[in-house]
Write a protein that holds these residues in place. Sequence first.
Motif, PDB file in Angstrom:
ATOM      1  N   PHE A 231       0.854  -1.189   0.000  1.00  0.00           N
ATOM      2  CA  PHE A 231       0.000   0.000   0.000  1.00  0.00           C
ATOM      3  C   PHE A 231       0.889   1.238   0.000  1.00  0.00           C
ATOM      4  CE2 PHE A 231      -2.524  -3.279   2.021  1.00  0.00           C
ATOM      5  CZ  PHE A 231      -3.734  -3.172   1.352  1.00  0.00           C
ATOM      6  N   THR A 232       0.519   2.217  -0.819  1.00  0.00           N
ATOM      7  CA  THR A 232       1.256   3.480  -0.865  1.00  0.00           C
ATOM      8  C   THR A 232       0.276   4.638  -0.681  1.00  0.00           C
ATOM      9  OG1 THR A 232       1.035   3.661  -3.266  1.00  0.00           O
ATOM     10  CG2 THR A 232       3.013   2.542  -2.410  1.00  0.00           C
ATOM     11  N   GLY A 233       0.773   5.713  -0.065  1.00  0.00           N
ATOM     12  CA  GLY A 233      -0.015   6.931   0.100  1.00  0.00           C
ATOM     13  C   GLY A 233       0.626   8.080  -0.645  1.00  0.00           C
ATOM     14  N   THR A 234      -0.168   9.031  -1.083  1.00  0.00           N
ATOM     15  CA  THR A 234       0.322  10.130  -1.898  1.00  0.00           C
ATOM     16  C   THR A 234       0.060  11.465  -1.214  1.00  0.00           C
ATOM     17  OG1 THR A 234      -1.744  10.431  -3.110  1.00  0.00           O
ATOM     18  CG2 THR A 234      -0.211   8.772  -3.950  1.00  0.00           C
ATOM     19  N   SER A 235       0.631  12.499  -1.809  1.00  0.00           N
ATOM     20  CA  SER A 235       0.459  13.851  -1.275  1.00  0.00           C
ATOM     21  C   SER A 235      -0.945  14.386  -1.484  1.00  0.00           C
ATOM     22  CB  SER A 235       1.470  14.789  -1.940  1.00  0.00           C
ATOM     23  OG  SER A 235       1.284  14.800  -3.351  1.00  0.00           O
ATOM     24  N   SER A 236      -1.703  13.780  -2.399  1.00  0.00           N
ATOM     25  CA  SER A 236      -3.077  14.229  -2.634  1.00  0.00           C
ATOM     26  C   SER A 236      -4.096  13.502  -1.771  1.00  0.00           C
ATOM     27  CB  SER A 236      -3.436  14.036  -4.112  1.00  0.00           C
ATOM     28  OG  SER A 236      -3.355  12.673  -4.469  1.00  0.00           O
ATOM     29  N   GLY A 237      -3.630  12.560  -0.926  1.00  0.00           N
ATOM     30  CA  GLY A 237      -4.538  11.853  -0.036  1.00  0.00           C
ATOM     31  C   GLY A 237      -5.053  10.545  -0.587  1.00  0.00           C
ATOM     32  N   THR A 238      -4.561  10.081  -1.745  1.00  0.00           N
ATOM     33  CA  THR A 238      -5.014   8.812  -2.314  1.00  0.00           C
ATOM     34  C   THR A 238      -4.197   7.655  -1.744  1.00  0.00           C
ATOM     35  OG1 THR A 238      -3.508   9.060  -4.197  1.00  0.00           O
ATOM     36  CG2 THR A 238      -5.748   9.922  -4.434  1.00  0.00           C
ATOM     37  N   ILE A 239      -4.801   6.446  -1.783  1.00  0.00           N
ATOM     38  CA  ILE A 239      -4.141   5.214  -1.330  1.00  0.00           C
ATOM     39  C   ILE A 239      -4.202   4.212  -2.476  1.00  0.00           C
ATOM     40  CG2 ILE A 239      -4.239   3.308   0.308  1.00  0.00           C
ATOM     41  CD1 ILE A 239      -5.416   5.193   2.326  1.00  0.00           C
ATOM     42  N   PRO A 261      -2.097  15.172   2.457  1.00  0.00           N
ATOM     43  CA  PRO A 261      -1.055  14.151   2.245  1.00  0.00           C
ATOM     44  C   PRO A 261      -1.110  13.054   3.308  1.00  0.00           C
ATOM     45  CG  PRO A 261      -0.148  16.367   2.058  1.00  0.00           C
ATOM     46  CD  PRO A 261      -1.526  16.527   2.583  1.00  0.00           C
ATOM     47  N   VAL A 262      -0.896  11.815   2.864  1.00  0.00           N
ATOM     48  CA  VAL A 262      -0.849  10.676   3.780  1.00  0.00           C
ATOM     49  C   VAL A 262       0.516  10.670   4.460  1.00  0.00           C
ATOM     50  CG1 VAL A 262      -1.010   8.180   3.981  1.00  0.00           C
ATOM     51  CG2 VAL A 262      -2.456   9.393   2.343  1.00  0.00           C
TER      52      VAL A 262
END
Length: 533
Positions: A231-239, A261-262
């Motif tokens: 699992f990865t998280g992004t600066s836009s809040g997506t997973i 951001p995550v």
Amino acid sequence: PRSNDLNPAELQEIHTICMSPAEETLAVSTDRGQLYSASLSSTDISRLLERHQCFKSLSQPFHSSAITGLSTCILKPLVATCSLDRSVRIWNYETKELELYREFQEEAYSVALHPTGLFILVGFSDKLRLMNLLLDDIRTLKEFTLRSCRECSFSHGGHMFAAVNGNIIYVYTFTTFENTLTLKAHNGKTILTVGSDIVREIQSCQVLREVPADEGSLTALAVSHSGRVIFTGTSSGTIRAIKYPLPIQREWVIQQPHGGPVNKMAITYDDQFLLTVSEDGCLLISKIVDKDGRGLKSNRQVVHTEEILVTKADLEEKAQHMLELKMHLEELQMENEYQLRLKDMSHTEKFRELMEKFTLEVESLKAAKKIMKTKIEEQEYENQKDSVEAAVKHSKQLQDLEQSYTSKLMVNHQKYQDLLQKHEKMQDEYKKQLKSAEESHTLALEDLTQVYKVKLQEKTQLLVQHQKEAEQKVHEFEKILKQAKEDEKEKIRLIQARFEQQLHSEKETNEDLKKRAAVMAQKLHGAQRQADG
């Protein structure tokens, strides 16, 4: 849950207010992102005002700033978070409830739960603190002089823990708290890393696979314990959920749960839940399932324990409190027994007195009953005797009345016949009078109709004349009103011109004063420079 520090509700400002449709409950939101409710019933309001406690949490207290740390344990379904709002919170990811929280004076940057779930490691801006998770408090056990620790973690067995200070990793033993190792570089066989826009799998200093990001920079990464998914998280809040080994093509599942951001990601020990935190101050608990909606298979048998830590002082205090309550209970029981005995004695005495009183009353009533029975028998005998005499007397009176009424009836019948003949004569006379009255009334009605027709014509002519006069007066009034409006507009124009001239004069005066002020400021600045020189 409670905190040893000042209640944060006392330091918040209310932003919005909402009332239930039945007007029984009031809900508010604050500047710290919290939700509170208050009952509007009169009894609840008076009781809460007496305790100076009108509002209570609508669900549970939340973080009010960016969450910086996230950690889980093995033996308990707990997850720990820390935030820039200077609080550390312990959540239960199975019940979705807040178990414990505490606010501090410093900002918290990282957090790590011991595998047993009984201890917690928190990196603050001034120190690294190892604390006990007690029944209703988070209490410091040991402090380490590591400032702004951004990452910390326990070993899988919990016998060691590591903390980061800058680019150095310090390893401590959990039993003696000694610094046994200091690391300045990484080693290992396989490492998964995230850059700003790519996921790399590195083995023996070689990049095996790379998975680029579609959009946004990558900020966090978590690998399941089974090694089947990343699992990865992004600066836009997506997973993103990516299969492992990393695919050659871009095949993954994307969700947008956060508004910022995550910061951190973690997976529970049994691979059932994904935990993510973000700059938006939210903790997201997601169930990990496959395409068919089934959870990930795990060979690990997880048994959650229910043991908690309690300090000896707290235990002794509770034991002493229980002993005092027990003694107080015994005293109350003795007092209640004594009061019950007194009441029993009092009630027995009252019952005896009432029994004696009622016995005497019953005896007197029995005697009165015998006397009344004798009187009733005597009265019945006299009534029977009087009834026979009254029947004989009544029969004689009835015969006399029949004879009297028969003679009167004959006389009244004759009078009725006479009155009937007289009535018929009067009826004939009234018919004649009614006919003559109708004829005279018809003639009078025709005369009155002619008179009122003449008067109606005169009134109609007078009404037309008054209408013409009214229309003329209305026309004259409209002319006067139009002239008055024109006069008022002229006055307003003159007043506006006068005030515009005054305003222009004031603006010129103001500009002159500004220029003088600028000259004075330059002179003052020059004088200051001369004074400083």
